[in-house]
Design an enzyme around this catalytic site. Structure first.
Site, PDB file in Angstrom:
ATOM      1  N   ASP C  17       0.832  -1.200   0.000  1.00  0.00           N
ATOM      2  CA  ASP C  17       0.000   0.000   0.000  1.00  0.00           C
ATOM      3  C   ASP C  17       0.874   1.260   0.000  1.00  0.00           C
ATOM      4  O   ASP C  17       2.095   1.154  -0.083  1.00  0.00           O
ATOM      5  CB  ASP C  17      -0.951  -0.063   1.202  1.00  0.00           C
ATOM      6  CG  ASP C  17      -0.197   0.002   2.532  1.00  0.00           C
ATOM      7  OD1 ASP C  17       0.966   0.450   2.576  1.00  0.00           O
ATOM      8  OD2 ASP C  17      -0.793  -0.394   3.548  1.00  0.00           O
ATOM      9  N   TRP C  47     -11.221 -28.618  -5.153  1.00  0.00           N
ATOM     10  CA  TRP C  47     -12.667 -28.559  -4.865  1.00  0.00           C
ATOM     11  C   TRP C  47     -13.492 -28.900  -6.102  1.00  0.00           C
ATOM     12  O   TRP C  47     -14.525 -29.547  -6.005  1.00  0.00           O
ATOM     13  CB  TRP C  47     -13.057 -27.175  -4.339  1.00  0.00           C
ATOM     14  CG  TRP C  47     -12.291 -26.723  -3.141  1.00  0.00           C
ATOM     15  CD1 TRP C  47     -11.690 -25.520  -2.967  1.00  0.00           C
ATOM     16  CD2 TRP C  47     -12.023 -27.465  -1.937  1.00  0.00           C
ATOM     17  NE1 TRP C  47     -11.069 -25.469  -1.746  1.00  0.00           N
ATOM     18  CE2 TRP C  47     -11.249 -26.637  -1.095  1.00  0.00           C
ATOM     19  CE3 TRP C  47     -12.349 -28.743  -1.487  1.00  0.00           C
ATOM     20  CZ2 TRP C  47     -10.800 -27.042   0.163  1.00  0.00           C
ATOM     21  CZ3 TRP C  47     -11.896 -29.155  -0.238  1.00  0.00           C
ATOM     22  CH2 TRP C  47     -11.139 -28.326   0.564  1.00  0.00           C
ATOM     23  N   THR C  59     -14.424 -25.010   1.716  1.00  0.00           N
ATOM     24  CA  THR C  59     -14.442 -24.824   3.166  1.00  0.00           C
ATOM     25  C   THR C  59     -14.541 -23.338   3.487  1.00  0.00           C
ATOM     26  O   THR C  59     -13.578 -22.718   3.931  1.00  0.00           O
ATOM     27  CB  THR C  59     -13.141 -25.378   3.808  1.00  0.00           C
ATOM     28  OG1 THR C  59     -12.021 -24.747   3.158  1.00  0.00           O
ATOM     29  CG2 THR C  59     -13.032 -26.874   3.659  1.00  0.00           C
ATOM     30  N   PRO C  60     -15.722 -22.745   3.248  1.00  0.00           N
ATOM     31  CA  PRO C  60     -15.852 -21.305   3.486  1.00  0.00           C
ATOM     32  C   PRO C  60     -15.622 -20.918   4.951  1.00  0.00           C
ATOM     33  O   PRO C  60     -15.663 -21.771   5.842  1.00  0.00           O
ATOM     34  CB  PRO C  60     -17.271 -20.991   3.038  1.00  0.00           C
ATOM     35  CG  PRO C  60     -17.983 -22.290   3.013  1.00  0.00           C
ATOM     36  CD  PRO C  60     -16.952 -23.338   2.751  1.00  0.00           C
ATOM     37  N   LYS C  90     -18.793 -30.008  13.158  1.00  0.00           N
ATOM     38  CA  LYS C  90     -19.013 -29.471  11.812  1.00  0.00           C
ATOM     39  C   LYS C  90     -18.037 -28.371  11.424  1.00  0.00           C
ATOM     40  O   LYS C  90     -18.126 -27.818  10.327  1.00  0.00           O
ATOM     41  CB  LYS C  90     -20.450 -28.939  11.688  1.00  0.00           C
ATOM     42  CG  LYS C  90     -21.502 -30.037  11.622  1.00  0.00           C
ATOM     43  CD  LYS C  90     -22.825 -29.467  11.133  1.00  0.00           C
ATOM     44  CE  LYS C  90     -23.836 -30.577  10.898  1.00  0.00           C
ATOM     45  NZ  LYS C  90     -25.150 -30.046  10.506  1.00  0.00           N
TER      46      LYS C  90
END
Lengths: 151, 151, 151, 151
Positions: C17, C47, C59-60, C90
């Site tokens: 930046d 995936w 795998t969000p 989970k």
């Protein structure tokens, strides 16, 4: 003709768009990485050092032209073959050929200039004539060395 | 000639590079946003809906050509003036003119095609002839309407 | 405890930046790359293949927590040391430690779940119990193999 | 308690990943945009001016913590509601709540500090005590003004 330097990137999941393929502006980002890598491999220090010693703050873009031939996706390893095809007085032309192994995916040219902040207007940037020593560094070919990142 | 639609973006700090100016691939990203906005303003649904109804998954790029004239920095508000300058059989040319008020910063063209997944090869993408109804939507000019996002 | 896999990235100019240092969201992007690389190194297919064979689309993230200790800049090579520190029913917890050689730059945890499109609601995503075979793949330690990307 | 300022972004196609939803590091980028917007709306000049007048180069991050509740996709308009929930001696806590109209999508906190280049070590950055005048600017509430970007 300059050296050719190969820069490798691995496509990340986040580089791809909802169509599952590389979102095209990422090719421009990787070509920019390949340009900087080219100069580093040719022996130039990072811009932040060159700015201190010679006032050169980088090689911003004047123009890009890119053709997209085949898509890539995450997990692919891409090789960007970079060289300088033309030195003019104040600008030079970079050519980047993006491959996945033998397959040609994308190719582009960039028109860039070496720039400084002129002392009289420190908030502006100004192109300078291509420094001869940098040109020599990028063009030098050691015997037995061709088109390889090992040059 | 098509409508011209104006798309506005505000430059974020993270869009800028160590030279303090917009990192150039972001212009390509914004032009892509301006392209999608163009079609939405012309009355097309989002690609995810068009995919369900007509199989069209988007308008990927074949080629881009961009010239950078003046830099921008964070906090600047930019207006991207977008139109279609040419319809060929299977491709069309987008023109994007990026301004900061009256100042011209950057201009570019994109060559794009409407694509589908061919039923016989669902993993590939294939350009289709430009749909006439989409061409009509983008080309229609209501009286008194020109160069405005309100068109 | 799972394996630890090391993923390496080289910081590009465009990752930094106007302060000249890595723009922080890039660490999240690289951790995401390190997560995918972790599963690939453990033996999982990409995936897009797992989706076809088992419906698992990825795998969000449910949650991230990151601490930034030292800045990095372009040209730096970073090593991301990734492992799974906890398997719940989970969800699982990824830990990423970002180093530049011996220096610790950044560390973060991610809470992720394996998800599918439920057949009855194909537009939604739903977490599934962690598949036991995937857990086994990621946890297995071959003799003599520790904390290395060669595992 | 500080003002709350609302910053709006429209999700672009290129902000989304192969799952068709926003790639999560973009939320961090937008929160950074919302942070800068917060200070500008409170009356602070851009960092590049504050650096010249007071040596303050920005508010880099020490820590982020983000929870992702619902996905968003391209074309969605998101509102980021930003305020400062805590001022400590040298750090402050930003809270960002990302909504799509009434729906809560994501929320996060950032720990930031105002930094300068210490004169004795110009290549480093150092946190300074929160300037009282900046704290006052961000905290002031005009009568009748609440939770609005018009504040």
């Amino acid at each position: 003709m300059s050296k050719t330097i190969v820069y490798e990137v691995e496509v990340m999941f986040g580089d791809c768009d909802p169509a599952g393929i590389v979102f095209f502006p990422n090719y421009s980002k990787w070509m920019d990485g390949a340009s900087l890598n080219f100069f580093r491999q040719c022996g130039l220090p990072p811009w932040r050092e060159l700015q201190k010693t010679r006032g050169i703050i980088g090689t911003p873009l004047l123009e890009i032209h890119t053709r997209f031939l085949r898509p890539a996706s995450y997990g692919d390893r891409l090789q960007i073959h970079t060289r300088i095809t033309e030195w003019r007085n104040k600008v030079f032309i970079h050519q980047h050929v993006v491959k996945r192994g033998d397959e040609l995916l994308c190719e582009g040219t960039e028109t860039r200039a070496f720039v400084v902040h002129p002392p009289e207007e420190p908030d502006r940037i100004k192109a300078i004539p291509i420094p001869e020593d940098i040109k020599a560094l990028c063009s030098r070919r050691e015997s037995g060395c061709s088109d390889s990142s090992a040059c």
